[in-house]
Design a protein around this motif. Structure first.
Motif: not given
Length: 59
Positions: A1-10, A13-18
């Motif tokens: 199965m695939s891992d469950i990710i929290n979309l808000n955290k993702a 995290q993407k915004t912080r990296a940008e």
């Protein structure tokens, strides 16, 4: 199965990296350390004083 990710955290995290990438780009473009600014100011002041010493006044 695939891992469950929290979309808000993702998303955050993407915004912080940008934002960090943009901040790094601005730091390269505009940023100088305090020591560099002080050194430049001291050199400009020394050059201005030397220029003033070279001047002479006509009477």
């Amino acid at each position: 199965m695939s891992d469950i990710i929290n979309l808000n955290k993702a998303r955050k995290q993407k915004t912080r990296a940008e934002e960090k990438a943009q901040a790094d780009a601005y730091a390269v473009k505009f940023g100088r350390t305090k020591a560099e600014r002080l050194l430049t100011a001291a050199r400009e002041e020394k050059a201005r004083q030397r220029l003033d010493q070279q001047k002479f006044e006509d009477e």
